[in-house]
Design a protein around this motif. Sequence first.
Motif, PDB file in Angstrom:
ATOM      1  N   ALA A   1       0.835  -1.199   0.000  1.00 49.05           N
ATOM      2  CA  ALA A   1       0.000   0.000   0.000  1.00 49.05           C
ATOM      3  C   ALA A   1       0.872   1.253   0.000  1.00 49.05           C
ATOM      4  N   VAL A   2       2.079   1.110  -0.533  1.00 52.71           N
ATOM      5  CA  VAL A   2       3.022   2.230  -0.472  1.00 52.71           C
ATOM      6  C   VAL A   2       2.513   3.429  -1.274  1.00 52.71           C
ATOM      7  N   GLY A   3       1.668   3.171  -2.284  1.00 58.76           N
ATOM      8  CA  GLY A   3       1.102   4.252  -3.088  1.00 58.76           C
ATOM      9  C   GLY A   3       0.223   5.194  -2.280  1.00 58.76           C
ATOM     10  N   ASN A   4      -0.256   4.734  -1.133  1.00 56.47           N
ATOM     11  CA  ASN A   4      -1.071   5.600  -0.269  1.00 56.47           C
ATOM     12  C   ASN A   4      -0.222   6.570   0.545  1.00 56.47           C
ATOM     13  N   ARG A   5       1.051   6.204   0.793  1.00 54.24           N
ATOM     14  CA  ARG A   5       1.823   7.075   1.683  1.00 54.24           C
ATOM     15  C   ARG A   5       2.944   7.826   0.979  1.00 54.24           C
ATOM     16  N   LEU A   6       3.379   7.374  -0.191  1.00 56.26           N
ATOM     17  CA  LEU A   6       4.464   8.078  -0.873  1.00 56.26           C
ATOM     18  C   LEU A   6       4.043   8.471  -2.289  1.00 56.26           C
ATOM     19  N   ASP A   7       4.474   9.649  -2.721  1.00 55.35           N
ATOM     20  CA  ASP A   7       4.201  10.035  -4.117  1.00 55.35           C
ATOM     21  C   ASP A   7       5.327   9.517  -5.006  1.00 55.35           C
ATOM     22  N   LYS A   8       5.181   9.765  -6.282  1.00 55.10           N
ATOM     23  CA  LYS A   8       6.128   9.219  -7.256  1.00 55.10           C
ATOM     24  C   LYS A   8       7.583   9.610  -6.967  1.00 55.10           C
ATOM     25  N   ASP A   9       7.792  10.884  -6.671  1.00 52.98           N
ATOM     26  CA  ASP A   9       9.160  11.332  -6.418  1.00 52.98           C
ATOM     27  C   ASP A   9       9.754  10.675  -5.176  1.00 52.98           C
ATOM     28  N   LYS A  10       8.911  10.529  -4.149  1.00 52.41           N
ATOM     29  CA  LYS A  10       9.397   9.923  -2.901  1.00 52.41           C
ATOM     30  C   LYS A  10       9.748   8.459  -3.123  1.00 52.41           C
ATOM     31  N   ILE A  11       8.944   7.775  -3.918  1.00 50.06           N
ATOM     32  CA  ILE A  11       9.222   6.358  -4.189  1.00 50.06           C
ATOM     33  C   ILE A  11      10.551   6.220  -4.925  1.00 50.06           C
ATOM     34  N   ARG A  12      10.693   7.033  -5.961  1.00 46.68           N
ATOM     35  CA  ARG A  12      11.923   7.045  -6.729  1.00 46.68           C
ATOM     36  C   ARG A  12      13.128   7.335  -5.837  1.00 46.68           C
ATOM     37  N   GLU A  13      12.980   8.325  -4.993  1.00 48.61           N
ATOM     38  CA  GLU A  13      14.082   8.685  -4.097  1.00 48.61           C
ATOM     39  C   GLU A  13      14.403   7.539  -3.135  1.00 48.61           C
ATOM     40  N   SER A  14      13.345   6.875  -2.631  1.00 49.57           N
ATOM     41  CA  SER A  14      13.572   5.762  -1.692  1.00 49.57           C
ATOM     42  C   SER A  14      14.399   4.659  -2.335  1.00 49.57           C
ATOM     43  N   ILE A  15      14.225   4.484  -3.651  1.00 55.11           N
ATOM     44  CA  ILE A  15      14.966   3.424  -4.340  1.00 55.11           C
ATOM     45  C   ILE A  15      16.390   3.879  -4.657  1.00 55.11           C
ATOM     46  N   LEU A  16      16.507   5.107  -5.143  1.00 53.84           N
ATOM     47  CA  LEU A  16      17.816   5.583  -5.588  1.00 53.84           C
ATOM     48  C   LEU A  16      18.712   6.005  -4.435  1.00 53.84           C
ATOM     49  N   ASN A  17      18.093   6.491  -3.389  1.00 51.74           N
ATOM     50  CA  ASN A  17      18.867   7.017  -2.271  1.00 51.74           C
ATOM     51  C   ASN A  17      18.178   6.658  -0.950  1.00 51.74           C
ATOM     52  N   PRO A  18      18.267   5.394  -0.562  1.00 48.90           N
ATOM     53  CA  PRO A  18      17.522   4.910   0.610  1.00 48.90           C
ATOM     54  C   PRO A  18      17.836   5.678   1.884  1.00 48.90           C
ATOM     55  N   GLU A  19      19.012   6.299   1.949  1.00 46.52           N
ATOM     56  CA  GLU A  19      19.397   6.988   3.177  1.00 46.52           C
ATOM     57  C   GLU A  19      18.707   8.342   3.331  1.00 46.52           C
ATOM     58  N   ALA A  20      18.111   8.860   2.245  1.00 50.34           N
ATOM     59  CA  ALA A  20      17.522  10.199   2.297  1.00 50.34           C
ATOM     60  C   ALA A  20      16.440  10.277   3.367  1.00 50.34           C
ATOM     61  N   VAL A  21      15.549   9.297   3.385  1.00 53.58           N
ATOM     62  CA  VAL A  21      14.513   9.243   4.422  1.00 53.58           C
ATOM     63  C   VAL A  21      14.478   7.808   4.928  1.00 53.58           C
ATOM     64  N   ILE A  22      14.562   7.640   6.230  1.00 54.21           N
ATOM     65  CA  ILE A  22      14.519   6.289   6.787  1.00 54.21           C
ATOM     66  C   ILE A  22      13.101   6.019   7.296  1.00 54.21           C
ATOM     67  N   ALA A  23      12.466   5.003   6.748  1.00 55.37           N
ATOM     68  CA  ALA A  23      11.098   4.691   7.156  1.00 55.37           C
ATOM     69  C   ALA A  23      11.058   4.415   8.658  1.00 55.37           C
ATOM     70  N   GLU A  24      10.012   4.919   9.300  1.00 61.28           N
ATOM     71  CA  GLU A  24       9.881   4.789  10.743  1.00 61.28           C
ATOM     72  C   GLU A  24       9.915   3.319  11.174  1.00 61.28           C
ATOM     73  N   GLY A  25      10.670   3.051  12.221  1.00 59.81           N
ATOM     74  CA  GLY A  25      10.718   1.689  12.750  1.00 59.81           C
ATOM     75  C   GLY A  25      11.762   0.820  12.067  1.00 59.81           C
ATOM     76  N   PHE A  26      12.480   1.378  11.092  1.00 62.80           N
ATOM     77  CA  PHE A  26      13.503   0.587  10.401  1.00 62.80           C
ATOM     78  C   PHE A  26      14.862   1.246  10.529  1.00 62.80           C
TER      79      PHE A  26
END
Length: 288
Positions: free
Chosen positions: A231-256
Amino acid sequence: MNLSIRKVQSGAVLFNVLLFSFSLTLVFTLVANLLPQVEGEAPVEVEIDLSAMTMDGFVSLGESIFSGKGTCTLCHNNMGRAPDILQLNMVATSTERMADERYKGAAASVEDYMRESMLDPSLYVVKGFGQKGSNDTVSPMPTANKAPILLTDVEMDAVIAFMQAKDGNDVTVALPEGLPEKSAEEQAGASAVAAVQGPAETAEEALGKFTCTACHAVAGSESMVGPELNAVGNRLDKDKIRESILNPEAVIAEGFDAGMMPADFAKKMTISELDMVTEYLLNQKGGQ
Ligand code: HEC
Ligand code: HEC
Protein backbone atom coordinates in the motif's frame (compact mmCIF):
# COMPACT_ATOMS: atom_id res chain seq x y z
CA MET A 1 25.06 -2.76 17.32
CA ASN A 2 25.42 -1.12 13.98
CA LEU A 3 23.83 -3.38 11.43
CA SER A 4 24.58 -2.35 7.94
CA ILE A 5 24.23 -3.75 4.48
CA ARG A 6 24.98 -1.23 1.86
CA LYS A 7 25.76 -3.46 -1.05
CA VAL A 8 24.47 -6.78 -2.16
CA GLN A 9 26.52 -9.07 -4.27
CA SER A 10 23.55 -11.02 -5.41
CA GLY A 11 22.46 -8.84 -8.29
CA ALA A 12 25.56 -9.31 -10.35
CA VAL A 13 26.24 -13.00 -9.99
CA LEU A 14 22.64 -14.11 -9.86
CA PHE A 15 22.39 -17.06 -12.09
CA ASN A 16 24.99 -19.54 -12.97
CA VAL A 17 22.86 -22.50 -13.63
CA LEU A 18 24.17 -25.87 -14.53
CA LEU A 19 22.24 -27.45 -17.31
CA PHE A 20 22.34 -31.14 -17.95
CA SER A 21 20.64 -33.00 -20.74
CA PHE A 22 19.84 -36.59 -19.90
CA SER A 23 16.58 -38.42 -19.46
CA LEU A 24 15.47 -38.55 -15.81
CA THR A 25 14.81 -34.88 -15.22
CA LEU A 26 13.68 -33.02 -12.20
CA VAL A 27 12.44 -29.54 -12.75
CA PHE A 28 13.61 -26.82 -10.47
CA THR A 29 11.29 -23.90 -10.81
CA LEU A 30 13.74 -21.19 -10.04
CA VAL A 31 11.18 -18.82 -8.59
CA ALA A 32 10.00 -16.71 -11.45
CA ASN A 33 10.27 -13.52 -9.45
CA LEU A 34 13.96 -14.02 -8.84
CA LEU A 35 14.80 -14.95 -12.37
CA PRO A 36 15.80 -12.20 -14.76
CA GLN A 37 13.86 -12.55 -17.94
CA VAL A 38 15.35 -12.66 -21.37
CA GLU A 39 13.38 -10.95 -24.10
CA GLY A 40 10.04 -10.96 -22.35
CA GLU A 41 9.36 -14.67 -22.62
CA ALA A 42 7.18 -16.48 -20.11
CA PRO A 43 8.91 -17.11 -16.76
CA VAL A 44 11.87 -19.34 -17.41
CA GLU A 45 12.00 -22.77 -15.86
CA VAL A 46 15.44 -24.21 -15.78
CA GLU A 47 15.54 -27.95 -16.03
CA ILE A 48 18.37 -29.54 -14.18
CA ASP A 49 18.91 -33.19 -14.81
CA LEU A 50 19.85 -34.67 -11.48
CA SER A 51 20.69 -38.08 -12.91
CA ALA A 52 23.77 -36.54 -14.47
CA MET A 53 24.72 -34.69 -11.29
CA THR A 54 28.14 -35.23 -9.77
CA MET A 55 29.10 -33.98 -6.33
CA ASP A 56 31.10 -31.17 -7.95
CA GLY A 57 28.05 -30.18 -9.95
CA PHE A 58 25.90 -30.34 -6.83
CA VAL A 59 28.33 -28.06 -4.96
CA SER A 60 28.26 -25.53 -7.85
CA LEU A 61 24.49 -25.66 -7.85
CA GLY A 62 24.61 -24.87 -4.11
CA GLU A 63 26.96 -21.95 -4.74
CA SER A 64 24.66 -20.47 -7.38
CA ILE A 65 21.64 -20.88 -5.10
CA PHE A 66 23.57 -19.24 -2.24
CA SER A 67 24.09 -16.01 -4.20
CA GLY A 68 21.02 -16.34 -6.42
CA LYS A 69 17.65 -17.82 -5.56
CA GLY A 70 18.55 -18.29 -1.89
CA THR A 71 19.42 -14.58 -1.51
CA CYS A 72 21.81 -15.69 1.25
CA THR A 73 24.49 -13.16 0.20
CA LEU A 74 22.03 -10.35 0.81
CA CYS A 75 22.76 -10.80 4.52
CA HIS A 76 25.68 -13.22 4.67
CA ASN A 77 28.44 -10.97 3.39
CA ASN A 78 31.15 -8.84 4.96
CA MET A 79 28.83 -5.98 5.96
CA GLY A 80 28.22 -7.30 9.48
CA ARG A 81 24.52 -7.97 9.23
CA ALA A 82 24.90 -11.75 9.59
CA PRO A 83 27.78 -14.17 10.15
CA ASP A 84 30.04 -14.04 7.07
CA ILE A 85 29.53 -17.61 5.93
CA LEU A 86 31.77 -17.18 2.89
CA GLN A 87 34.73 -16.32 5.15
CA LEU A 88 33.95 -18.59 8.08
CA ASN A 89 34.83 -22.25 7.92
CA MET A 90 31.25 -23.39 8.45
CA VAL A 91 32.18 -26.91 9.50
CA ALA A 92 34.34 -25.67 12.38
CA THR A 93 31.81 -22.92 13.16
CA SER A 94 28.87 -25.32 13.29
CA THR A 95 30.79 -27.62 15.63
CA GLU A 96 31.40 -24.68 17.98
CA ARG A 97 27.75 -23.61 17.89
CA MET A 98 26.53 -27.08 18.82
CA ALA A 99 28.91 -27.13 21.79
CA ASP A 100 27.61 -23.73 23.03
CA GLU A 101 25.56 -24.03 26.22
CA ARG A 102 22.89 -21.83 24.62
CA TYR A 103 22.41 -24.38 21.85
CA LYS A 104 19.05 -26.12 22.35
CA GLY A 105 18.61 -27.67 18.92
CA ALA A 106 18.66 -31.33 18.01
CA ALA A 107 21.49 -31.38 15.49
CA ALA A 108 23.88 -34.28 15.87
CA SER A 109 26.11 -33.34 12.97
CA VAL A 110 27.40 -30.30 11.11
CA GLU A 111 25.07 -31.11 8.25
CA ASP A 112 22.09 -31.19 10.63
CA TYR A 113 23.13 -27.88 12.18
CA MET A 114 23.26 -26.16 8.81
CA ARG A 115 19.89 -27.59 7.79
CA GLU A 116 18.39 -26.57 11.13
CA SER A 117 19.78 -23.04 10.68
CA MET A 118 17.86 -22.75 7.43
CA LEU A 119 14.62 -24.44 8.57
CA ASP A 120 14.32 -23.00 12.05
CA PRO A 121 16.61 -19.96 12.34
CA SER A 122 15.39 -18.92 15.81
CA LEU A 123 16.21 -22.28 17.38
CA TYR A 124 19.73 -21.00 17.92
CA VAL A 125 20.56 -17.36 17.36
CA VAL A 126 24.23 -16.45 16.98
CA LYS A 127 25.16 -13.98 19.72
CA GLY A 128 24.70 -10.35 18.67
CA PHE A 129 22.70 -11.19 15.56
CA GLY A 130 19.21 -11.53 17.00
CA GLN A 131 16.34 -9.23 16.14
CA LYS A 132 16.51 -5.89 17.95
CA GLY A 133 15.17 -6.12 21.47
CA SER A 134 14.84 -9.92 21.39
CA ASN A 135 18.01 -10.51 23.39
CA ASP A 136 19.18 -12.95 20.73
CA THR A 137 16.12 -15.17 20.95
CA VAL A 138 14.58 -14.28 17.57
CA SER A 139 16.54 -14.58 14.34
CA PRO A 140 15.98 -12.04 11.56
CA MET A 141 16.78 -14.77 9.03
CA PRO A 142 13.84 -15.88 6.87
CA THR A 143 13.03 -19.61 6.87
CA ALA A 144 14.66 -20.94 3.72
CA ASN A 145 11.84 -23.21 2.57
CA LYS A 146 9.11 -20.59 3.03
CA ALA A 147 8.23 -17.52 0.94
CA PRO A 148 9.98 -15.55 -0.36
CA ILE A 149 13.00 -17.88 -0.56
CA LEU A 150 11.19 -21.18 -1.07
CA LEU A 151 14.11 -23.56 -1.41
CA THR A 152 13.32 -27.22 -1.95
CA ASP A 153 14.95 -29.94 0.18
CA VAL A 154 17.31 -30.78 -2.67
CA GLU A 155 18.26 -27.13 -3.08
CA MET A 156 18.99 -26.86 0.66
CA ASP A 157 21.14 -29.98 0.41
CA ALA A 158 23.04 -28.35 -2.46
CA VAL A 159 23.63 -25.25 -0.32
CA ILE A 160 24.88 -27.42 2.55
CA ALA A 161 27.20 -29.24 0.15
CA PHE A 162 28.54 -25.86 -0.95
CA MET A 163 29.02 -24.64 2.66
CA GLN A 164 30.94 -27.85 3.44
CA ALA A 165 33.03 -27.98 0.28
CA LYS A 166 34.08 -24.35 -0.01
CA ASP A 167 36.81 -24.73 2.66
CA GLY A 168 37.91 -28.15 1.57
CA ASN A 169 35.83 -30.05 4.12
CA ASP A 170 34.24 -33.41 3.32
CA VAL A 171 30.74 -33.19 1.91
CA THR A 172 28.37 -35.40 3.89
CA VAL A 173 25.07 -34.67 2.16
CA ALA A 174 23.96 -37.35 -0.25
CA LEU A 175 23.40 -36.62 -3.90
CA PRO A 176 19.68 -36.49 -4.72
CA GLU A 177 17.93 -39.89 -4.35
CA GLY A 178 19.60 -42.92 -5.75
CA LEU A 179 21.63 -41.15 -8.37
CA PRO A 180 25.02 -42.61 -9.23
CA GLU A 181 28.07 -40.38 -9.37
CA LYS A 182 29.13 -39.90 -12.95
CA SER A 183 32.73 -39.76 -14.10
CA ALA A 184 34.37 -36.47 -14.98
CA GLU A 185 34.24 -37.29 -18.70
CA GLU A 186 30.56 -38.08 -18.58
CA GLN A 187 29.94 -34.83 -16.78
CA ALA A 188 32.03 -32.79 -19.15
CA GLY A 189 29.91 -33.92 -22.06
CA ALA A 190 26.70 -33.31 -20.23
CA SER A 191 27.08 -29.93 -18.66
CA ALA A 192 26.98 -26.40 -19.90
CA VAL A 193 26.91 -23.24 -17.88
CA ALA A 194 24.21 -20.74 -18.66
CA ALA A 195 24.19 -17.31 -17.11
CA VAL A 196 20.78 -15.70 -17.41
CA GLN A 197 20.86 -11.94 -17.20
CA GLY A 198 19.10 -9.20 -19.04
CA PRO A 199 16.91 -6.18 -18.45
CA ALA A 200 13.60 -7.02 -16.77
CA GLU A 201 10.52 -6.63 -18.95
CA THR A 202 7.95 -6.07 -16.23
CA ALA A 203 7.89 -4.45 -12.80
CA GLU A 204 7.36 -7.81 -11.09
CA GLU A 205 10.42 -9.22 -12.81
CA ALA A 206 12.47 -6.22 -11.78
CA LEU A 207 11.30 -6.54 -8.16
CA GLY A 208 12.58 -10.12 -8.22
CA LYS A 209 15.75 -9.46 -10.16
CA PHE A 210 16.86 -6.75 -7.74
CA THR A 211 15.81 -8.82 -4.69
CA CYS A 212 13.28 -6.22 -3.51
CA THR A 213 10.94 -9.13 -2.74
CA ALA A 214 13.55 -10.66 -0.43
CA CYS A 215 13.05 -7.76 1.98
CA HIS A 216 9.66 -6.25 1.19
CA ALA A 217 6.11 -7.61 1.22
CA VAL A 218 5.21 -6.84 -2.38
CA ALA A 219 4.31 -8.76 -5.54
CA GLY A 220 3.33 -11.85 -3.55
CA SER A 221 6.27 -11.82 -1.15
CA GLU A 222 5.58 -11.61 2.57
CA SER A 223 9.07 -10.68 3.70
CA MET A 224 9.21 -8.23 6.60
CA VAL A 225 12.85 -7.14 6.61
CA GLY A 226 11.77 -3.76 5.18
CA PRO A 227 8.43 -1.86 5.17
CA GLU A 228 5.57 -3.63 3.38
CA LEU A 229 4.98 -2.04 0.00
CA ASN A 230 1.50 -3.38 -0.82
CA ALA A 231 0.00 0.00 0.00
CA VAL A 232 3.02 2.23 -0.47
CA GLY A 233 1.10 4.25 -3.09
CA ASN A 234 -1.07 5.60 -0.27
CA ARG A 235 1.82 7.08 1.68
CA LEU A 236 4.46 8.08 -0.87
CA ASP A 237 4.20 10.03 -4.12
CA LYS A 238 6.13 9.22 -7.26
CA ASP A 239 9.16 11.33 -6.42
CA LYS A 240 9.40 9.92 -2.90
CA ILE A 241 9.22 6.36 -4.19
CA ARG A 242 11.92 7.04 -6.73
CA GLU A 243 14.08 8.68 -4.10
CA SER A 244 13.57 5.76 -1.69
CA ILE A 245 14.97 3.42 -4.34
CA LEU A 246 17.82 5.58 -5.59
CA ASN A 247 18.87 7.02 -2.27
CA PRO A 248 17.52 4.91 0.61
CA GLU A 249 19.40 6.99 3.18
CA ALA A 250 17.52 10.20 2.30
CA VAL A 251 14.51 9.24 4.42
CA ILE A 252 14.52 6.29 6.79
CA ALA A 253 11.10 4.69 7.16
CA GLU A 254 9.88 4.79 10.74
CA GLY A 255 10.72 1.69 12.75
CA PHE A 256 13.50 0.59 10.40
CA ASP A 257 17.27 0.95 10.49
CA ALA A 258 19.34 3.01 8.12
CA GLY A 259 21.90 1.15 6.07
CA MET A 260 19.80 -1.95 5.48
CA MET A 261 18.46 -1.25 2.03
CA PRO A 262 21.18 -1.50 -0.60
CA ALA A 263 22.17 1.95 -1.87
CA ASP A 264 23.47 0.92 -5.27
CA PHE A 265 20.28 0.33 -7.24
CA ALA A 266 20.88 3.59 -9.11
CA LYS A 267 23.95 1.95 -10.62
CA LYS A 268 22.35 -1.39 -11.30
CA MET A 269 18.90 -0.62 -12.68
CA THR A 270 18.17 0.58 -16.18
CA ILE A 271 16.00 3.68 -16.45
CA SER A 272 13.13 1.62 -17.79
CA GLU A 273 13.41 -0.83 -14.88
CA LEU A 274 13.35 2.06 -12.42
CA ASP A 275 10.33 3.61 -14.16
CA MET A 276 8.40 0.32 -14.21
CA VAL A 277 9.07 -0.34 -10.53
CA THR A 278 8.21 3.24 -9.51
CA GLU A 279 4.95 3.16 -11.46
CA TYR A 280 4.08 -0.27 -10.07
CA LEU A 281 4.69 0.81 -6.48
CA LEU A 282 2.74 4.03 -6.99
CA ASN A 283 -0.23 1.85 -7.92
CA GLN A 284 0.04 -0.31 -4.79
CA LYS A 285 -2.84 1.03 -2.70
CA GLY A 286 -3.65 -2.04 -0.58
CA GLY A 287 -6.86 -4.05 -0.82
CA GLN A 288 -7.85 -5.48 -4.19
C1 HEC B 1 17.57 -11.41 5.87
C2 HEC B 1 18.92 -11.82 6.19
C3 HEC B 1 19.32 -13.28 6.00
C4 HEC B 1 19.14 -14.08 4.88
C5 HEC B 1 18.47 -13.73 3.56
C6 HEC B 1 19.76 -15.35 5.19
N1 HEC B 1 20.28 -15.34 6.46
FE1 HEC B 1 21.25 -16.87 7.37
N2 HEC B 1 21.38 -15.76 9.07
C7 HEC B 1 21.03 -14.43 9.19
C8 HEC B 1 21.38 -13.96 10.51
C9 HEC B 1 21.15 -12.55 11.03
C10 HEC B 1 21.96 -15.06 11.19
C11 HEC B 1 22.50 -15.06 12.62
C12 HEC B 1 21.35 -15.26 13.58
C13 HEC B 1 20.97 -16.69 13.67
O1 HEC B 1 21.76 -17.46 14.23
O2 HEC B 1 19.88 -17.06 13.18
C14 HEC B 1 21.94 -16.18 10.25
C15 HEC B 1 22.43 -17.45 10.52
C16 HEC B 1 22.68 -18.43 9.58
C17 HEC B 1 23.39 -19.66 9.82
C18 HEC B 1 24.06 -20.05 11.12
C19 HEC B 1 25.39 -19.34 11.11
C20 HEC B 1 26.26 -19.58 12.31
O3 HEC B 1 27.31 -18.90 12.37
O4 HEC B 1 25.96 -20.42 13.14
C21 HEC B 1 23.42 -20.36 8.64
C22 HEC B 1 24.07 -21.70 8.38
C23 HEC B 1 22.70 -19.56 7.68
N3 HEC B 1 22.27 -18.40 8.28
C24 HEC B 1 22.52 -19.92 6.37
C25 HEC B 1 21.79 -19.17 5.46
C26 HEC B 1 21.55 -19.59 4.11
C27 HEC B 1 22.06 -20.86 3.49
C28 HEC B 1 20.78 -18.62 3.54
C29 HEC B 1 20.17 -18.61 2.13
C30 HEC B 1 19.35 -19.73 1.81
C31 HEC B 1 20.55 -17.58 4.54
N4 HEC B 1 21.19 -17.94 5.67
C32 HEC B 1 19.82 -16.42 4.32
C33 HEC B 1 20.44 -13.66 8.24
C34 HEC B 1 20.05 -14.09 6.98
C1 HEC C 1 18.21 -5.92 2.17
C2 HEC C 1 16.81 -5.53 2.27
C3 HEC C 1 16.20 -4.60 1.23
C4 HEC C 1 16.21 -4.70 -0.13
C5 HEC C 1 16.94 -5.76 -0.97
C6 HEC C 1 15.40 -3.64 -0.64
N1 HEC C 1 14.93 -2.89 0.39
FE1 HEC C 1 13.70 -1.29 0.22
N2 HEC C 1 13.90 -0.95 2.23
C7 HEC C 1 14.53 -1.78 3.11
C8 HEC C 1 14.45 -1.19 4.45
C9 HEC C 1 15.03 -1.79 5.72
C10 HEC C 1 13.74 0.02 4.31
C11 HEC C 1 13.40 1.02 5.44
C12 HEC C 1 14.61 1.88 5.76
C13 HEC C 1 14.77 2.98 4.76
O1 HEC C 1 13.80 3.74 4.60
O2 HEC C 1 15.84 3.05 4.15
C14 HEC C 1 13.40 0.14 2.90
C15 HEC C 1 12.64 1.18 2.35
C16 HEC C 1 12.09 1.17 1.07
C17 HEC C 1 11.12 2.10 0.58
C18 HEC C 1 10.47 3.23 1.39
C19 HEC C 1 9.25 2.65 2.08
C20 HEC C 1 8.54 3.61 2.99
O3 HEC C 1 7.48 3.22 3.48
O4 HEC C 1 9.08 4.69 3.25
C21 HEC C 1 10.84 1.76 -0.71
C22 HEC C 1 9.85 2.44 -1.65
C23 HEC C 1 11.67 0.62 -1.02
N3 HEC C 1 12.41 0.28 0.07
C24 HEC C 1 11.70 -0.02 -2.25
C25 HEC C 1 12.59 -1.01 -2.59
C26 HEC C 1 12.77 -1.52 -3.92
C27 HEC C 1 11.98 -1.09 -5.15
C28 HEC C 1 13.77 -2.46 -3.84
C29 HEC C 1 14.38 -3.24 -4.98
C30 HEC C 1 14.86 -2.44 -6.10
C31 HEC C 1 14.18 -2.55 -2.46
N4 HEC C 1 13.46 -1.66 -1.73
C32 HEC C 1 15.15 -3.43 -1.98
C33 HEC C 1 15.14 -2.97 2.84
C34 HEC C 1 15.41 -3.44 1.55
